[in-house]
Design an enzyme around this catalytic site. Structure first.
Site, mmCIF file in Angstrom:
data_model
loop_
_atom_site.group_PDB
_atom_site.id
_atom_site.type_symbol
_atom_site.label_atom_id
_atom_site.label_comp_id
_atom_site.label_asym_id
_atom_site.label_seq_id
_atom_site.Cartn_x
_atom_site.Cartn_y
_atom_site.Cartn_z
ATOM 1 N N GLU A 1 31.638 72.040 77.470
ATOM 2 C CA GLU A 1 30.410 71.748 77.767
ATOM 3 C C GLU A 1 29.526 71.291 78.064
ATOM 4 O OE1 GLU A 1 32.774 69.574 80.074
ATOM 5 O OE2 GLU A 1 34.219 70.393 80.334
ATOM 6 N N CYS B 1 23.690 67.922 84.187
ATOM 7 C CA CYS B 1 24.544 67.177 82.905
ATOM 8 C C CYS B 1 24.500 66.266 82.791
ATOM 9 C CB CYS B 1 25.656 68.607 82.348
ATOM 10 S SG CYS B 1 27.145 68.240 83.801
#
Ligand code: NAD
Length: 509
Positions: A268, A302
């Site tokens: 990720e 993110c």
């Protein structure tokens, strides 16, 4: 300004954080781990919150071997029973939501609402995992041979290593740990050295629940240096799965090392998220979504919105509204309820933002608002009018910088939108069905997440979360992401009393 509603000492006491804490735990804390000391600092004030003694190699060995032993029993507990234990963890998190959320704020700098929101995500994923514990379904299939039964089962993997980033110091662990636990895995967590205290607080919550069941070694913690502790973890064949959340640069290294030992990884990594706004969009919706997406968590998500593509007709009004909105963002101590934007996590992050802005200016970007360092770790959120060919647009600068780019044609906008290495989250604002379907089609967004009329940040736990290209391709959290934490086994049972060989082969003795 509202008053700070938390006394730091009370908060630390409620969460059992000491002035000096061990950073290695397998249910019991290793009293004096040998990996040196780190300080956890409040990014809003620079003050010391508490110290942590890091794990050294011997401490790491001790924790891994205890987790390995614990796995032998944990895997044999029926999954719904494991789910019951995860339910208790969820309940403990509910009881500590305010305190743990405030500790996230204190240590990482996101505002209180976001700190609490992060703990709510932990609670939500625990609930999801409880339900999942009764739904770890395998398939059955029809055998081509008479009197044979074929099916698939899912077995636990072993130890799931979780390496987390500073910006979601507790939620990312829970997306992995709650699912891994109901799947029958043990979890070994290496949190970011920027946020060790939140990890210790979570470990203590888990310890209390597990102790009541006479269990140790299911949830484990090693806080330590990237080298040797991070490296030991990614190289360790006893840890079949590494779930890594962090920058693309470190993630690429982790992927190579784990692949080199034929382990599995969930990656990720960085994002560079864009929103395309069509002329027919509702400007009020756009403004709220963009402001939250670009300024929330001080641009350190993110999924932060970093690029805004505005169709020519709507561009002037949205740009003007954004400049006005940016002027009104209340920047300050994230522990104050009225603050909308807190500090960056540390001075290095401030320097990286300022360096990035230098490149923005050199490449012809026009700063419409912000662009300055205020004091300490505080910066002004920054709006830049940009041209699509500027190379800096391809970078993830982990700070509140939003590029505004005007476009005339949807295909061109999609081309620019997809023309970056990262592929995490994306959105379009429109009321036009054809634009919507184009954006969601095979020739539309190339990201793991594509939304219509909601922004890029704030994913729900029910969906699989992750992104493509340099974002790493991993999926975690909801949907069928659980399959990454288990191994699939195909079984055939022959109850025919015959031995028909595959492919019709006759193998006579
Ligand atoms: P980082 O890459 O600096 O660190 C991430 C983690 O990796 C930390 O725990 C760090 O200690 C560890 N690490 C560093 N070197 C290591 C090594 N050699 N071996 C093992 N572990 C090592 O990232 P960061 O600054 O903490 O976080 C910000 C980044 O994370 C941004 O790029 C952001 O986009 C990304 N992120 C991605 C997601 C996602 O779901 N895609 C979520 C959150 C953050």
């Amino acid at each position: 300004m509202a008053h700070v509603s938390y006394s730091v000492s009370e908060l630390l006491e409620n969460l059992h954080i000491e002035p000096v804490n061990s950073g290695a735990c397998y249910g019991d804390w290793i009293p004096n781990p040998s990996g040196g000391e780190i300080e956890s600092l409040n990014p809003a004030t620079g003050e010391l919150i508490a110290r942590v003694l890091c794990a050294g190699p011997a401490d790491y060995e001790c924790v891994v071997s205890r987790a390995r032993e614990a796995f032998l029993d944990w895997r044999m507990i029926p999954a719904p029973r494991r789910g019951e234990i995860v339910r208790e963890i969820g309940n403990e998190l509910r009881a500590h939501k305010a305190d743990l959320g405030a500790l996230v704020t204190l240590e990482m700098g996101k505002i209180l609402a976001e700190g609490r929101g992060e703990v709510q995500e932990m609670i939500d994923i625990a609930d999801f995992a409880v339900g999942l514990s009764r739904q770890l379904y395998g398939l059955t299939m029809h055998s081509e041979r008479p009197g044979h039964r074929m099916f698939e089962q899912w077995h636990p993997l072993g130890i799931a290593g979780v390496i987390s980033a500073f910006n979601f110091p507790v939620a990312v662990w829970s997306w992995n740990a709650m699912i891994a636990a109901v799947c029958g895995d043990c979890v070994l967590w290496k949190p970011s050295p920027e946020t060790p205290l939140t990890a210790i607080a979570v470990q203590k919550i888990c310890n209390r629940v597990m102790e009541a069941h006479g269990l140790k070694g299911i949830f484990n913690l090693v806080i330590g240096a990237n080298d040797p502790i991070g490296e030991m973890l990614i190289q360790d064949w006893r840890v079949p799965l590494i779930s890594f959340t962090g920058s693309t640069e470190v993630g690429r290294h982790v992927a190579e090392v784990v692949a080199g030992r034929l382990g599995r990884s969930i990656l990720e990594l960085g994002g560079n998220n864009g929103i395309i706004v069509m002329n027919d969009a509702d400007p009020g919706l756009v403004l709220r979504a963009v402001l939250f997406g670009a300024v929330g968590t001080a641009g350190q998500r993110c999924t932060t919105t970093r690029r805004l593509f505005l169709e020519s007709g709507i561009a002037p009004c949205v740009t003007e509204a954004l400049v006005n909105a940016y002027r009104q963002v209340r920047i300050g101590d994230p522990m104050e309820e009225t603050t909308l934007m807190g500090p960056l996590v540390n001075r290095r992050a401030v320097d990286r933002m300022l360096d990035g802005l230098q490149r923005v200016r050199e490449q012809g970007g026009e700063v419409l608002y912000g662009g300055e360092h205020m004091m300490g770790c505080f910066v002004r959120p920054t709006l830049v009018r940009a041209r699509p060919e500027m190379p800096v647009l391809k970078e993830e600068i982990f700070a509140p910088i939003l590029y505004v780019i005007e476009f005339g044609d949807l295909d061109e906008a999609i081309h620019w939108h997809n023309g970056v290495p990262q592929g995490l989250s994306s959105a379009m604002f429109t009321t036009n069905l054809i634009a919507t379907e184009t954006f969601l089609s095979h020739r539309g967004s190339d990201c793991g997440i594509a939304n219509i009329n909601i922004g890029t940040s704030g994913a729900e736990i029910g969906g699989a979360f992750g992104g493509e290209k340099d974002t790493g391709g991993g999926r975690e959290s909801g949907s069928d992401a659980w399959k990454a934490y288990m191994r699939r086994q195909t079984n055939t049972v022959n109850w025919s009393g015959q031995m028909p060989l595959a492919q019709g082969i006759e193998f006579q003795l």
